[in-house]
Design a protein around this motif. Structure first.
Motif, mmCIF file in Angstrom:
data_model
loop_
_atom_site.group_PDB
_atom_site.id
_atom_site.type_symbol
_atom_site.label_atom_id
_atom_site.label_comp_id
_atom_site.label_asym_id
_atom_site.label_seq_id
_atom_site.Cartn_x
_atom_site.Cartn_y
_atom_site.Cartn_z
ATOM 1 N N HIS A 32 0.814 -1.212 0.000
ATOM 2 C CA HIS A 32 0.000 0.000 0.000
ATOM 3 C C HIS A 32 0.853 1.270 0.000
ATOM 4 O O HIS A 32 0.481 2.269 -0.620
ATOM 5 N N ASP A 33 1.997 1.249 0.666
ATOM 6 C CA ASP A 33 2.837 2.452 0.707
ATOM 7 C C ASP A 33 3.379 2.809 -0.680
ATOM 8 O O ASP A 33 3.541 3.985 -0.999
ATOM 9 N N MET A 34 3.621 1.811 -1.520
ATOM 10 C CA MET A 34 4.068 2.102 -2.890
ATOM 11 C C MET A 34 2.945 2.747 -3.700
ATOM 12 O O MET A 34 3.197 3.632 -4.534
ATOM 13 N N ILE A 35 1.712 2.307 -3.474
ATOM 14 C CA ILE A 35 0.574 2.902 -4.169
ATOM 15 C C ILE A 35 0.417 4.361 -3.754
ATOM 16 O O ILE A 35 0.203 5.245 -4.595
ATOM 17 N N GLY A 43 5.755 9.612 -11.845
ATOM 18 C CA GLY A 43 7.063 9.334 -12.426
ATOM 19 C C GLY A 43 7.515 7.900 -12.246
ATOM 20 O O GLY A 43 6.828 6.951 -12.615
ATOM 21 N N GLN A 44 8.706 7.744 -11.669
ATOM 22 C CA GLN A 44 9.314 6.426 -11.494
ATOM 23 C C GLN A 44 8.533 5.562 -10.501
ATOM 24 O O GLN A 44 8.425 4.353 -10.671
ATOM 25 N N ALA A 45 7.981 6.195 -9.457
ATOM 26 C CA ALA A 45 7.192 5.432 -8.478
ATOM 27 C C ALA A 45 5.966 4.821 -9.139
ATOM 28 O O ALA A 45 5.619 3.661 -8.879
ATOM 29 N N LEU A 46 5.311 5.568 -10.022
ATOM 30 C CA LEU A 46 4.154 5.051 -10.746
ATOM 31 C C LEU A 46 4.570 3.946 -11.710
ATOM 32 O O LEU A 46 3.895 2.925 -11.831
ATOM 33 N N ALA A 47 5.705 4.126 -12.364
ATOM 34 C CA ALA A 47 6.204 3.089 -13.274
ATOM 35 C C ALA A 47 6.532 1.808 -12.510
ATOM 36 O O ALA A 47 6.273 0.698 -13.007
ATOM 37 N N ASP A 126 -3.612 6.736 -13.249
ATOM 38 C CA ASP A 126 -4.609 6.912 -12.190
ATOM 39 C C ASP A 126 -5.669 5.823 -12.179
ATOM 40 O O ASP A 126 -6.182 5.463 -11.120
ATOM 41 N N ALA A 127 -6.015 5.293 -13.339
ATOM 42 C CA ALA A 127 -7.016 4.213 -13.392
ATOM 43 C C ALA A 127 -6.508 2.986 -12.640
ATOM 44 O O ALA A 127 -7.270 2.340 -11.910
ATOM 45 N N LEU A 128 -5.234 2.676 -12.795
ATOM 46 C CA LEU A 128 -4.647 1.537 -12.084
ATOM 47 C C LEU A 128 -4.620 1.794 -10.585
ATOM 48 O O LEU A 128 -4.992 0.919 -9.793
ATOM 49 N N LEU A 129 -4.204 2.977 -10.183
ATOM 50 C CA LEU A 129 -4.144 3.299 -8.751
ATOM 51 C C LEU A 129 -5.538 3.266 -8.136
ATOM 52 O O LEU A 129 -5.710 2.807 -7.003
ATOM 53 N N ARG A 130 -6.543 3.728 -8.868
ATOM 54 C CA ARG A 130 -7.920 3.674 -8.387
ATOM 55 C C ARG A 130 -8.373 2.225 -8.221
ATOM 56 O O ARG A 130 -8.980 1.862 -7.220
#
Length: 165
Positions: A32-35, A43-47, A126-130
């Motif tokens: 969850h902390d990575m999300i 950026g890189q965190a999302l990748a 954002d769709a993936l994070l959602r």
């Protein structure tokens, strides 16, 4: 002699808490902390999150697709055995194991369903994070319900069972 009275054992309740804490922390193999960091920084965190999800979803779907029939048969068999031992023969250890593993079948089903949705297209940004956040919330609801049912049943079991047995 090993005591199989599970609901009066502190280690059972610790294992239950650790199990559901871990299940709700890891959404499709992503902590969850990575999300949260990917949502804040991008950026890189999302990748990194996208890569982890891609790897874990393809691994999960590969395992399910290649052995779905065997997996369903084994899960059905063992849940049936546990159910018969737990409620027909009234074995408390089987009841405890069933209350631990039974809801995990629902978690597996929700994860496979969400993995298929992600593989079908909602796998970027954002769709993936959602999707991962909604998946985590669903797992938390399953976990809260499982903990509540286990606590009520375990308390009832501890009250109704005589200490003389």
């Amino acid at each position: 002699m090993i005591d199989l009275r599970s609901f009066s054992n502190l280690w059972y309740w610790i294992a239950l808490a650790v199990l559901w804490s871990s299940v709700s922390h890891w959404s499709l193999g992503v902590p969850h902390d990575m999300i949260q960091r990917a949502r804040r920084e991008g950026g890189q965190a999302l990748a990194d999150v996208e890569d982890l999800v891609r790897i874990n979803v393809s691994r999960l779907l590969g395992l399910v697709d290649s052995g779905a029939l065997i997996l369903v048969a084994l899960i059905g068999f063992w849940l049936s055995v546990l159910t018969v031992l737990a409620f027909y023969y009234r074995i408390e250890f089987a009841q405890a194991v069933l209350l631990l593993l039974g809801p995990l079948v629902l978690v597996l089903w929700v994860s496979v369903r969400e993995g298929r949705r992600i593989a079908a297209g909602a796998n970027k940004g954002d769709a993936l994070l959602r999707r991962l956040t909604v998946h985590r919330r669903i797992l938390q609801v399953i976990g809260m319900t499982a903990i509540a049912v286990t606590a009520f049943y375990g308390t009832w079991q501890n009250i109704s069972v005589s200490i003389l047995y």
